[in-house]
Structures are given as structure tokens and as C-alpha cells.
Design a protein around this motif. Structure first.
Motif, PDB file in Angstrom:
ATOM      1  N   GLU A 160       0.834  -1.199   0.000  1.00  0.00           N
ATOM      2  CA  GLU A 160       0.000   0.000   0.000  1.00  0.00           C
ATOM      3  C   GLU A 160       0.874   1.256   0.000  1.00  0.00           C
ATOM      4  O   GLU A 160       0.581   2.223  -0.717  1.00  0.00           O
ATOM      5  CB  GLU A 160      -0.906   0.006   1.236  1.00  0.00           C
ATOM      6  N   ARG A 161       1.942   1.236   0.760  1.00  0.00           N
ATOM      7  CA  ARG A 161       2.818   2.404   0.807  1.00  0.00           C
ATOM      8  C   ARG A 161       3.516   2.627  -0.530  1.00  0.00           C
ATOM      9  O   ARG A 161       3.716   3.771  -0.967  1.00  0.00           O
ATOM     10  CB  ARG A 161       3.833   2.244   1.932  1.00  0.00           C
ATOM     11  N   ALA A 162       3.869   1.542  -1.213  1.00  0.00           N
ATOM     12  CA  ALA A 162       4.496   1.660  -2.535  1.00  0.00           C
ATOM     13  C   ALA A 162       3.511   2.231  -3.545  1.00  0.00           C
ATOM     14  O   ALA A 162       3.889   3.059  -4.389  1.00  0.00           O
ATOM     15  CB  ALA A 162       5.008   0.295  -2.996  1.00  0.00           C
ATOM     16  N   ARG A 163       2.258   1.814  -3.463  1.00  0.00           N
ATOM     17  CA  ARG A 163       1.237   2.342  -4.381  1.00  0.00           C
ATOM     18  C   ARG A 163       1.045   3.843  -4.178  1.00  0.00           C
ATOM     19  O   ARG A 163       0.935   4.605  -5.136  1.00  0.00           O
ATOM     20  CB  ARG A 163      -0.085   1.594  -4.173  1.00  0.00           C
ATOM     21  N   ARG A 164       1.019   4.246  -2.926  1.00  0.00           N
ATOM     22  CA  ARG A 164       0.859   5.675  -2.630  1.00  0.00           C
ATOM     23  C   ARG A 164       2.046   6.480  -3.155  1.00  0.00           C
ATOM     24  O   ARG A 164       1.872   7.544  -3.758  1.00  0.00           O
ATOM     25  CB  ARG A 164       0.754   5.883  -1.115  1.00  0.00           C
ATOM     26  N   ARG A 165       3.230   5.982  -2.899  1.00  0.00           N
ATOM     27  CA  ARG A 165       4.446   6.686  -3.318  1.00  0.00           C
ATOM     28  C   ARG A 165       4.527   6.767  -4.838  1.00  0.00           C
ATOM     29  O   ARG A 165       4.900   7.799  -5.400  1.00  0.00           O
ATOM     30  CB  ARG A 165       5.676   5.945  -2.765  1.00  0.00           C
ATOM     31  N   LEU A 166       4.158   5.672  -5.518  1.00  0.00           N
ATOM     32  CA  LEU A 166       4.189   5.652  -6.978  1.00  0.00           C
ATOM     33  C   LEU A 166       3.225   6.701  -7.542  1.00  0.00           C
ATOM     34  O   LEU A 166       3.580   7.458  -8.462  1.00  0.00           O
ATOM     35  CB  LEU A 166       3.805   4.265  -7.494  1.00  0.00           C
ATOM     36  N   LYS A 167       2.025   6.755  -7.004  1.00  0.00           N
ATOM     37  CA  LYS A 167       1.037   7.725  -7.475  1.00  0.00           C
ATOM     38  C   LYS A 167       1.534   9.141  -7.276  1.00  0.00           C
ATOM     39  O   LYS A 167       1.410   9.999  -8.166  1.00  0.00           O
ATOM     40  CB  LYS A 167      -0.283   7.527  -6.717  1.00  0.00           C
ATOM     41  N   GLU A 168       2.117   9.391  -6.132  1.00  0.00           N
ATOM     42  CA  GLU A 168       2.644  10.721  -5.818  1.00  0.00           C
ATOM     43  C   GLU A 168       3.732  11.133  -6.797  1.00  0.00           C
ATOM     44  O   GLU A 168       3.748  12.263  -7.297  1.00  0.00           O
ATOM     45  CB  GLU A 168       3.198  10.703  -4.390  1.00  0.00           C
ATOM     46  N   MET A 169       4.624  10.209  -7.112  1.00  0.00           N
ATOM     47  CA  MET A 169       5.735  10.509  -8.005  1.00  0.00           C
ATOM     48  C   MET A 169       5.257  10.674  -9.453  1.00  0.00           C
ATOM     49  O   MET A 169       5.741  11.541 -10.183  1.00  0.00           O
ATOM     50  CB  MET A 169       6.808   9.422  -7.899  1.00  0.00           C
ATOM     51  N   GLN A 170       4.315   9.843  -9.851  1.00  0.00           N
ATOM     52  CA  GLN A 170       3.781   9.955 -11.212  1.00  0.00           C
ATOM     53  C   GLN A 170       3.048  11.270 -11.414  1.00  0.00           C
ATOM     54  O   GLN A 170       3.106  11.876 -12.487  1.00  0.00           O
ATOM     55  CB  GLN A 170       2.861   8.769 -11.517  1.00  0.00           C
ATOM     56  N   GLU A 171       2.360  11.738 -10.362  1.00  0.00           N
ATOM     57  CA  GLU A 171       1.657  13.015 -10.439  1.00  0.00           C
ATOM     58  C   GLU A 171       2.637  14.176 -10.598  1.00  0.00           C
ATOM     59  O   GLU A 171       2.268  15.238 -11.092  1.00  0.00           O
ATOM     60  CB  GLU A 171       0.789  13.214  -9.193  1.00  0.00           C
ATOM     61  N   LYS A 172       3.879  13.953 -10.170  1.00  0.00           N
ATOM     62  CA  LYS A 172       4.915  14.974 -10.320  1.00  0.00           C
ATOM     63  C   LYS A 172       5.666  14.827 -11.638  1.00  0.00           C
ATOM     64  O   LYS A 172       6.623  15.554 -11.910  1.00  0.00           O
ATOM     65  CB  LYS A 172       5.907  14.888  -9.157  1.00  0.00           C
ATOM     66  N   GLY A 173       5.225  13.842 -12.451  1.00  0.00           N
ATOM     67  CA  GLY A 173       5.838  13.660 -13.755  1.00  0.00           C
ATOM     68  C   GLY A 173       7.070  12.787 -13.770  1.00  0.00           C
ATOM     69  O   GLY A 173       7.789  12.722 -14.772  1.00  0.00           O
ATOM     70  N   GLU A 174       7.338  12.064 -12.679  1.00  0.00           N
ATOM     71  CA  GLU A 174       8.518  11.209 -12.614  1.00  0.00           C
ATOM     72  C   GLU A 174       8.216   9.841 -13.224  1.00  0.00           C
ATOM     73  O   GLU A 174       7.166   9.251 -12.976  1.00  0.00           O
ATOM     74  CB  GLU A 174       9.005  11.073 -11.171  1.00  0.00           C
ATOM     75  N   ASN A 175       9.160   9.344 -14.003  1.00  0.00           N
ATOM     76  CA  ASN A 175       8.992   8.066 -14.696  1.00  0.00           C
ATOM     77  C   ASN A 175       9.626   6.939 -13.883  1.00  0.00           C
ATOM     78  O   ASN A 175      10.812   6.653 -14.015  1.00  0.00           O
ATOM     79  CB  ASN A 175       9.622   8.150 -16.090  1.00  0.00           C
TER      80      ASN A 175
END
Length: 235
Positions: free
Chosen positions: A159-174
Motif C-alpha cells: 500500500e505504501r508503494a502504491r501511494r508513493r508511486l502515485k505521488e511521483m507519477q503526479e509529479k511527472g517522474e517516470n
């Protein structure tokens, strides 16, 4: 009106949402918010910028320790974006300290005893007048062992990885889920096994598993605990 204040210490695993929670709580109750993790990230960014990280991603501990007196971390009050920005020697590095390169190295940097000693001393000064909400890994156990309210936040690594991934993708990080998940698991391992101030739940901390909670639900729970602690310690 009761003007007495308390210290709120919020500890927990990486990407558990504790910083968002702590920031919002401070805003709601009119306290100062300090992101201790951002302080370690700023030191990590300094090490990266000054060639103190080897090709195999090992941190040159001797060089970093020698440079500590010239590393100054502070915070700029939240502006129009509503975010409290981290300053490294006066430079706004809020964006730079959040990328994956810093995330991958912050735990090894944070386990260096001299780094922890310097930053813990600074963190303690922030709380001298109370009225503070601070989050991190050792706030309730090392920085403020006598804090009137201690919260320990947890959620599954997935769950923490999913949250972090979403946060980073929203910032445009690949980045990929596997990359983020592996980073979360490795940081958990380092944080819980380091020799100095390992991540652990304080004996008197309240555990808050927010894996299945909305932000509104966790804030309601946190505000309830805050009100109880305030009534108990500031009658």
C-alpha cells in the motif's frame, strides 16, 4: 481559553502518510510543523551534489561527517502552494530532496551516527517551546521521549508503494511500481535495523494503521487523540 501546548511526535514507516498527516494536524491546531525526514534528505542531497556518493552508491562517511558543520538545514513557512519548503544553506531544495535518487540514499545517510546526532540536536531545539508537530522515525523514542502525544503510523509495504508511486507519477517522474516497492522495503530494513535510533514504536505510542483509511478518517482519529492528550496534560 487554554494557551498551554504539547508536543506531538508522529513516527512511522516510509511513505506511510505521516508527513501529510502531521502537516495537516499542525495546520488545524495552529502548531509548528517540522518534517525531520526532509532534514535527512537535505543532507543526502548535499552529499550527492558534493561527490560524496561512490559509483556503487556507497556514501563516503568520512567526507560527509567532516562537512556537517557547513550544512545548514532550515524551513521556509508555507506559501501560496501550502507547502513548507526545506532550505539547504538558504536554497529552496524542496523539489530536489523528493526524487528517487535521494530516496534511495537517505536511509544509509540517516544511519550515520554523527548525522543523526547533529540533526537530533537541532530537532530538539525546535521543540523547546512546545506547540510543535514533528514526524520521522525516532521522534517519540529519541528526539522527544517525553512527548505528550505519540503516534506510530503503519500500512503494508504494498500500500505504501502504491501511494508513493502515485505521488511521483503526479509529479511527472517516470518510475515503476517494482522500483518504488523495492525502495520501500529496503528503507524499512535499514530503518528498523540501524544501530543508532532504529525505527520502533514507543511503548506509550498509539498505533494508527491507515492502510484502509481515507485522509478524513485518519485526521478525525488524530484530532480525537490530540484533544484527549491536550485535556490530560493541559487541564
Amino acid at each position: 481559553m487554554n494557551n498551554k501546548k504539547i508536543i506531538v511526535a508522529i513516527d512511522g514507516f516510509s511513505s506511510s502518510g505521516k508527513s501529510t498527516m502531521a502537516r495537516e494536524l499542525a495546520k488545524r491546531v495552529g502548531y509548528v510543523y517540522v518534517d525531520s525526514g526532509a532534514m535527512y534528505r537535505a543532507v543526502t542531497l548535499y552529499a550527492l551534489r558534493h561527490g560524496m556518493v561512490n559509483a556503487d552508491h556507497a556514501v563516503n562517511r568520512k567526507e560527509l561527517v567532516a562537512a556537517l558543520p557547513s550544512i545548514h538545514v532550515s524551513f521556509q513557512p508555507a506559501g501560496a502552494d501550502g507547502v513548507q519548503h526545506t532550505l539547504l544553506n538558504g536554497e529552496d531544495v524542496e523539489k530536489g530532496i523528493r526524487d528517487m535518487q535521494v530516496s534511495a540514499l537517505v536511509s544509509p545517510v540517516a544511519e550515520i551516527p554523527e548525522v543523526r546526532e547533529r540533526l537530533v540536536d537541532l530537532q530538539k531545539k525546535f521543540g523547546e517551546h512546545k506547540g510543535i508537530v514533528m514526524d520521522g522515525r525516532d521522534i517519540g523514542t529519541t528526539v522527544f521521549p517525553n512527548a505528550e502525544l505519540k503516534i506510530f503510523v503503519c500500512a503494508s509495504p504494498e500500500e505504501r508503494a502504491r501511494r508513493r508511486l502515485k505521488e511521483m507519477q503526479e509529479k511527472g517522474e517516470n518510475v515503476s511500481y517494482d522500483e518504488v516497492y523495492n525502495n520501500v522495503v529496503e528503507r524499512d530494513r535499514i530503518d528498523t535495523t540501524r544501530e543508532v535510533s532504529p525505527l520502533r514504536k514507543a511503548a506509550d505510542a498509539i498505533e494508527l494503521d491507515n492502510g484502509d483509511m481515507t485522509r478524513e478518517q485518519q485526521m478525525d482519529r488524530l484530532l480525537s487523540h490530540f484533544d484527549e492528550a491536550l485535556k490530560k496534560n493541559c487541564p
